[in-house]
Design a protein around this motif. Structure first.
Motif, short mmCIF file in Angstrom:
data_model
loop_
_atom_site.label_atom_id
_atom_site.label_comp_id
_atom_site.label_asym_id
_atom_site.label_seq_id
_atom_site.Cartn_x
_atom_site.Cartn_y
_atom_site.Cartn_z
N PHE A 52 0.84 -1.20 0.00
CA PHE A 52 0.00 0.00 0.00
C PHE A 52 0.88 1.25 0.00
CE2 PHE A 52 -2.46 -3.43 1.79
CZ PHE A 52 -3.76 -3.23 1.31
N GLY A 53 1.61 1.45 -1.04
CA GLY A 53 2.59 2.53 -1.08
C GLY A 53 2.01 3.93 -1.21
N SER A 54 0.72 4.04 -1.57
CA SER A 54 0.11 5.37 -1.78
C SER A 54 -0.78 5.80 -0.62
CB SER A 54 -0.70 5.36 -3.08
OG SER A 54 0.13 5.09 -4.19
N LEU A 55 -0.69 5.11 0.51
CA LEU A 55 -1.58 5.41 1.64
C LEU A 55 -1.39 6.83 2.15
CD1 LEU A 55 -1.69 2.25 3.95
CD2 LEU A 55 -3.49 3.13 2.44
N GLU A 56 -2.53 7.46 2.46
CA GLU A 56 -2.54 8.77 3.11
C GLU A 56 -3.12 8.68 4.51
OE1 GLU A 56 -4.65 11.39 0.52
OE2 GLU A 56 -3.20 11.18 -1.12
N GLU A 57 -3.99 7.70 4.74
CA GLU A 57 -4.59 7.48 6.05
C GLU A 57 -4.53 5.99 6.40
OE1 GLU A 57 -8.38 9.51 6.86
OE2 GLU A 57 -8.23 10.35 4.84
N LEU A 58 -4.13 5.70 7.65
CA LEU A 58 -4.03 4.31 8.10
C LEU A 58 -4.64 4.20 9.49
CD1 LEU A 58 -3.01 1.42 7.77
CD2 LEU A 58 -0.76 2.19 8.59
#
Length: 228
Positions: A52-58
């Motif tokens: 998930f290299g483009s995650l902005e929120e986790l």
């Protein structure tokens, strides 16, 4: 896939009791997901998150993650919530150093419900001063945060973190391996043994180990005004 909810770039896999991130989740959703919610699982590791290299929120609330959690490089991640996991205060510094390295864009962090976040949610013995010290240390380590837990970071907090943040670290006490041996009981007395013999009493001259720190002269405290 049961339990998987996808809405645009938002992916949720909540309450599935998974102990690790399913491989097919990254394979099917990792290339487009910008928001990933893995709350209410049994995660102890985040292996597989590299897909998930483009995650902005986790969102990782209510799992079993500890201070040894390892995140891959997530350069776009701005929101991370780790509420109600198993993160402890004495190892918090290692986690914050790791986050500073792998999530340089992080602006919102929440650790509520962990021992690392000392407030009444985890212990009634903690108070607002404990929480303030914790915030000061976290902001010292992650100065770009705009929100910490459920509270906005103020300018005053930022300034205090610059000055005092490094002194707010909680240090884990070292366990001593030295075995303490019991010594025979001795009753303390300031008098030498010879002076305690009632049949052969002698005067004793010695130094006292007590020091008077009063503001008034000890020598004059028993002199009346009419004797001066």
């Amino acid at each position: 896939m049961a339990g998987l909810v996808v809405s645009g770039t938002q992916v949720s896999y909540i309450g599935q009791d998974c102990r690790e991130i399913p491989e097919h989740l990254g394979r099917d959703c990792g290339h487009f997901a910008k928001r990933l919610d893995l709350s209410f699982n049994l995660l102890r590791s985040l292996e597989g998150l590299s897909a998930f290299g483009s995650l902005e929120e986790l969102i990782l609330d209510n799992n079993l993650l500890g201070n040894d959690l390892v995140l891959p490089g997530l350069p776009r991640l701005h929101t991370l919530t780790l509420n109600k996991n198993q993160i402890h205060i004495t190892d918090l510094e290692c986690l914050l150093d790791h986050l500073a390295k792998v999530t340089p864009a992080l602006e919102y962090l929440s650790l509520l419900g962990n021992v690392a976040c000392p407030n009444e949610l985890v212990s009634l013995e903690k108070d607002e001063e404990d929480y303030k010290r914790y915030r000061c240390f976290v902001l010292h380590k992650l100065p770009n945060l705009k929100f910490l837990d459920a509270r906005k970071v103020t300018r005053q907090e930022r300034e205090e973190a610059l000055v005092r943040g490094s002194f707010m670290k909680v240090v884990k006490p070292k366990a001593s391996s030295d075995r303490v041996t019991a010594s025979p009981e001795h009753h303390y007395t300031p008098l030498p043994s010879a002076s305690r013999d009632l049949t052969n009493h002698r005067g004793v001259l010695g130094k006292c180990r007590y020091v008077y720190y009063g503001k008034n002269s000890e020598g004059n405290r028993f002199i009346r005004d009419d004797q001066l």
